[in-house]
Design a protein around this motif. Sequence first.
Motif, PDB file in Angstrom:
ATOM      1  N   GLN A  48       0.834 -10.270   2.740  1.00  0.00           N
ATOM      2  CA  GLN A  48      -0.540  -9.815   2.542  1.00  0.00           C
ATOM      3  C   GLN A  48      -0.773  -9.150   1.188  1.00  0.00           C
ATOM      4  N   ASN A  49       0.283  -9.008   0.406  1.00  0.00           N
ATOM      5  CA  ASN A  49       0.105  -8.538  -0.970  1.00  0.00           C
ATOM      6  C   ASN A  49       1.295  -8.991  -1.812  1.00  0.00           C
ATOM      7  N   GLY A  53      -4.776 -10.352   2.167  1.00  0.00           N
ATOM      8  CA  GLY A  53      -4.785  -9.501   3.359  1.00  0.00           C
ATOM      9  C   GLY A  53      -4.990 -10.333   4.607  1.00  0.00           C
ATOM     10  N   THR A  62      -2.921  -5.093   3.338  1.00  0.00           N
ATOM     11  CA  THR A  62      -4.156  -4.844   2.592  1.00  0.00           C
ATOM     12  C   THR A  62      -5.062  -4.138   3.589  1.00  0.00           C
ATOM     13  N   GLY A  69      -0.844  -2.765  -1.748  1.00  0.00           N
ATOM     14  CA  GLY A  69      -1.923  -3.191  -0.864  1.00  0.00           C
ATOM     15  C   GLY A  69      -3.257  -2.569  -1.195  1.00  0.00           C
ATOM     16  N   ASP A  97      -5.031  -3.688  -4.502  1.00  0.00           N
ATOM     17  CA  ASP A  97      -5.564  -5.047  -4.517  1.00  0.00           C
ATOM     18  C   ASP A  97      -7.057  -5.089  -4.218  1.00  0.00           C
ATOM     19  N   VAL A  98      -7.565  -4.054  -3.525  1.00  0.00           N
ATOM     20  CA  VAL A  98      -8.966  -4.053  -3.101  1.00  0.00           C
ATOM     21  C   VAL A  98      -9.897  -3.523  -4.190  1.00  0.00           C
TER      22      VAL A  98
END
Length: 304
Positions: A79-80, A103, A213, A234, A237-238
């Motif tokens: 997810q990352n 994610g 994430t 994680g 990344d957002v």
Amino acid sequence: IKNIIEFYKFYKKIKPDIVLHYTIKPNIYGTIACNLLGIKIVNNIAGLGTLFIKQNIVTKIAKCLYKYSQSKADKIFFQNSDDYEIFTSEGLVEKSKCDVLPGSGVDTSKFVPIEYIKEDDKFIFLLIARMLWDKGVGEYVAAAKIIKSKYPTVEFQLLGFLDVINKSAISKKQMQEWVDEGVINYLGVSDNVKEEIAKADCIVLPSFYREGTPRTLLESASMAKPIITTDNVGCRDVVDDVVNGYLCEVRNSQDLADKMEMMLNLPEDERKLMGEAGRNKMINEFDEKIVINRYLEVIKKLVK
């Protein structure tokens, strides 16, 4: 061993063509059971949690279990990119089997911007998570004290399960002390997280937990809320720093408070632009349709 036996009995009974595992125990024990039964396996490594924060004997055992079990998997999603790099660089997985997902994705048609009319002009920060020290709740409270000394009307909210079974859990007693001090407003838990996100001006997650994430950040950004989170696995990344929010240093409550003050002092139209940038990022990079389609492609390939 007990888990492996239970997975084995269950899979033997339902006879699946493919099993899609998620989280550490199914990824490890479920994969071993599937391999014994000749079932195709797709795993999703959704963050490494507290296990990889402190490198100890338990971490070494987990790595050995990961290395053995994931050699049996047909496809492994991360997810990352940070977790992907750890597993591939340490030889825990075969690179050719791996891919990185955005994610677990977010339903951008469900988590949409909601116009909420406030009764007053009080600025609200909101942290949504299980109430664990590893999620940066302590840093959030310390930063809240710094901010409230200068901006006493600002409200700091916490939403999420309290007193969970976890070594890092925050107790009810500790939470009540913060509430009694007037630092925090604890909202408990909610089945309608969208409503609480809509009421807030900024969503904060100062986590040092090894996230996949964080879903709460994805959902909040999809609702066009600016984000403050740590420059951590994680989480980073957002957020594109200064574009749809701010990144702060891990375990640094003063830096977190500085970023909160920056958010407070932003003109409302600039905060709105941040929120819109977050919404666009979710649609273009993190929409759950992207995740679903990647899964469907793998499933079709394995079925053939």
